[in-house]
Design a protein around this motif. Structure first.
Motif, PDB file in Angstrom:
ATOM      1  N   ASP A  72      -0.813 -23.616  37.731  1.00 60.80           N
ATOM      2  CA  ASP A  72      -0.512 -24.170  39.051  1.00 60.80           C
ATOM      3  C   ASP A  72      -0.575 -25.688  38.982  1.00 60.80           C
ATOM      4  O   ASP A  72      -1.645 -26.279  39.052  1.00 60.80           O
ATOM      5  CB  ASP A  72      -1.520 -23.619  40.056  1.00 60.80           C
ATOM      6  CG  ASP A  72      -1.178 -23.963  41.485  1.00 60.80           C
ATOM      7  OD1 ASP A  72      -0.351 -24.860  41.717  1.00 60.80           O
ATOM      8  OD2 ASP A  72      -1.752 -23.315  42.386  1.00 60.80           O
ATOM      9  N   ARG A  73       0.586 -26.310  38.855  1.00 57.83           N
ATOM     10  CA  ARG A  73       0.616 -27.771  38.692  1.00 57.83           C
ATOM     11  C   ARG A  73       0.246 -28.517  39.967  1.00 57.83           C
ATOM     12  O   ARG A  73      -0.030 -29.711  39.932  1.00 57.83           O
ATOM     13  CB  ARG A  73       1.974 -28.229  38.180  1.00 57.83           C
ATOM     14  CG  ARG A  73       3.108 -28.066  39.165  1.00 57.83           C
ATOM     15  CD  ARG A  73       4.400 -28.578  38.572  1.00 57.83           C
ATOM     16  NE  ARG A  73       4.876 -27.638  37.589  1.00 57.83           N
ATOM     17  CZ  ARG A  73       6.006 -26.951  37.685  1.00 57.83           C
ATOM     18  NH1 ARG A  73       6.793 -27.128  38.708  1.00 57.83           N
ATOM     19  NH2 ARG A  73       6.356 -26.117  36.759  1.00 57.83           N
ATOM     20  N   ASN A  74       0.245 -27.833  41.111  1.00 60.26           N
ATOM     21  CA  ASN A  74      -0.067 -28.488  42.383  1.00 60.26           C
ATOM     22  C   ASN A  74      -1.519 -28.348  42.813  1.00 60.26           C
ATOM     23  O   ASN A  74      -1.921 -28.948  43.804  1.00 60.26           O
ATOM     24  CB  ASN A  74       0.839 -27.935  43.486  1.00 60.26           C
ATOM     25  CG  ASN A  74       2.290 -28.246  43.223  1.00 60.26           C
ATOM     26  OD1 ASN A  74       2.637 -29.351  42.817  1.00 60.26           O
ATOM     27  ND2 ASN A  74       3.143 -27.265  43.413  1.00 60.26           N
ATOM     28  N   PHE A  75      -2.309 -27.547  42.091  1.00 58.59           N
ATOM     29  CA  PHE A  75      -3.690 -27.313  42.500  1.00 58.59           C
ATOM     30  C   PHE A  75      -4.564 -28.535  42.221  1.00 58.59           C
ATOM     31  O   PHE A  75      -4.512 -29.115  41.157  1.00 58.59           O
ATOM     32  CB  PHE A  75      -4.274 -26.091  41.797  1.00 58.59           C
ATOM     33  CG  PHE A  75      -5.694 -25.810  42.187  1.00 58.59           C
ATOM     34  CD1 PHE A  75      -5.977 -25.219  43.404  1.00 58.59           C
ATOM     35  CD2 PHE A  75      -6.735 -26.133  41.359  1.00 58.59           C
ATOM     36  CE1 PHE A  75      -7.283 -24.970  43.795  1.00 58.59           C
ATOM     37  CE2 PHE A  75      -8.059 -25.883  41.729  1.00 58.59           C
ATOM     38  CZ  PHE A  75      -8.322 -25.299  42.942  1.00 58.59           C
ATOM     39  N   LYS A  76      -5.357 -28.883  43.202  1.00 57.60           N
ATOM     40  CA  LYS A  76      -6.340 -29.962  43.068  1.00 57.60           C
ATOM     41  C   LYS A  76      -7.691 -29.410  43.477  1.00 57.60           C
ATOM     42  O   LYS A  76      -7.873 -28.968  44.620  1.00 57.60           O
ATOM     43  CB  LYS A  76      -5.985 -31.151  43.959  1.00 57.60           C
ATOM     44  CG  LYS A  76      -4.617 -31.726  43.715  1.00 57.60           C
ATOM     45  CD  LYS A  76      -4.605 -32.615  42.514  1.00 57.60           C
ATOM     46  CE  LYS A  76      -3.298 -33.356  42.378  1.00 57.60           C
ATOM     47  NZ  LYS A  76      -2.372 -32.857  41.434  1.00 57.60           N
ATOM     48  N   GLU A  77      -8.639 -29.407  42.583  1.00 57.31           N
ATOM     49  CA  GLU A  77      -9.974 -28.898  42.879  1.00 57.31           C
ATOM     50  C   GLU A  77     -10.701 -29.853  43.818  1.00 57.31           C
ATOM     51  O   GLU A  77     -10.673 -31.075  43.620  1.00 57.31           O
ATOM     52  CB  GLU A  77     -10.787 -28.728  41.589  1.00 57.31           C
ATOM     53  CG  GLU A  77     -12.116 -28.061  41.797  1.00 57.31           C
ATOM     54  CD  GLU A  77     -12.821 -27.762  40.487  1.00 57.31           C
ATOM     55  OE1 GLU A  77     -13.897 -27.168  40.558  1.00 57.31           O
ATOM     56  OE2 GLU A  77     -12.316 -28.123  39.418  1.00 57.31           O
ATOM     57  N   VAL A  78     -11.322 -29.296  44.825  1.00 61.20           N
ATOM     58  CA  VAL A  78     -12.103 -30.091  45.763  1.00 61.20           C
ATOM     59  C   VAL A  78     -13.519 -30.197  45.204  1.00 61.20           C
ATOM     60  O   VAL A  78     -14.174 -29.187  44.958  1.00 61.20           O
ATOM     61  CB  VAL A  78     -12.128 -29.444  47.171  1.00 61.20           C
ATOM     62  CG1 VAL A  78     -12.997 -30.246  48.097  1.00 61.20           C
ATOM     63  CG2 VAL A  78     -10.713 -29.329  47.707  1.00 61.20           C
ATOM     64  N   VAL A  79     -13.957 -31.414  44.996  1.00 62.42           N
ATOM     65  CA  VAL A  79     -15.290 -31.645  44.441  1.00 62.42           C
ATOM     66  C   VAL A  79     -16.195 -32.143  45.557  1.00 62.42           C
ATOM     67  O   VAL A  79     -15.878 -33.119  46.230  1.00 62.42           O
ATOM     68  CB  VAL A  79     -15.240 -32.662  43.284  1.00 62.42           C
ATOM     69  CG1 VAL A  79     -16.628 -32.917  42.735  1.00 62.42           C
ATOM     70  CG2 VAL A  79     -14.308 -32.184  42.187  1.00 62.42           C
ATOM     71  N   ASN A  80     -17.308 -31.464  45.744  1.00 60.17           N
ATOM     72  CA  ASN A  80     -18.294 -31.864  46.744  1.00 60.17           C
ATOM     73  C   ASN A  80     -19.129 -33.006  46.201  1.00 60.17           C
ATOM     74  O   ASN A  80     -19.718 -32.896  45.130  1.00 60.17           O
ATOM     75  CB  ASN A  80     -19.208 -30.678  47.077  1.00 60.17           C
ATOM     76  CG  ASN A  80     -19.048 -30.241  48.504  1.00 60.17           C
ATOM     77  OD1 ASN A  80     -18.442 -30.916  49.313  1.00 60.17           O
ATOM     78  ND2 ASN A  80     -19.587 -29.073  48.794  1.00 60.17           N
ATOM     79  N   GLU A  81     -19.202 -34.105  46.922  1.00 55.90           N
ATOM     80  CA  GLU A  81     -20.000 -35.252  46.477  1.00 55.90           C
ATOM     81  C   GLU A  81     -21.130 -35.492  47.476  1.00 55.90           C
ATOM     82  O   GLU A  81     -21.137 -36.471  48.200  1.00 55.90           O
ATOM     83  CB  GLU A  81     -19.113 -36.490  46.345  1.00 55.90           C
ATOM     84  CG  GLU A  81     -18.060 -36.338  45.267  1.00 55.90           C
ATOM     85  CD  GLU A  81     -17.224 -37.590  45.098  1.00 55.90           C
ATOM     86  OE1 GLU A  81     -17.577 -38.652  45.666  1.00 55.90           O
ATOM     87  OE2 GLU A  81     -16.212 -37.528  44.396  1.00 55.90           O
TER      88      GLU A  81
END
Length: 82
Positions: A72-81
């Motif tokens: 999935d080239r469009n997936f961006k993982e959401v990282v909790n900061e």
């Protein structure tokens, strides 16, 4: 691993034949994100280190049967900061 006939059919595509079954199993067991689709199926994503890309695995409503898997080239993982 349970699979659909559609999954078998799409595995013949050159861009899908490189996807290793162990990568699919890894995403199913340890996804970085899960979403339920309106049709009851589940989308699970996992990062494949060897490829440097995210793999999306589509499971049927039973959350065991693989219907589709692709990078999935469009997936961006959401990282909790926090």
């Amino acid at each position: 691993m349970k699979i659909t006939q559609y999954f078998l059919y799409t595995r013949n595509r050159p861009d899908r034949s490189i996807i290793k079954l162990e990568w699919i199993e890894s995403v199913i067991k340890n996804p970085c994100e899960i979403k339920k689709q309106a049709d009851g199926r589940f989308k699970k994503w996992g990062f494949i280190q060897e490829e440097g890309r995210y793999l999306r695995v589509i499971l049927l409503e039973d959350e065991e049967t693989v219907h589709n898997a692709f990078f999935d080239r469009n997936f961006k993982e959401v990282v909790n900061e926090d």
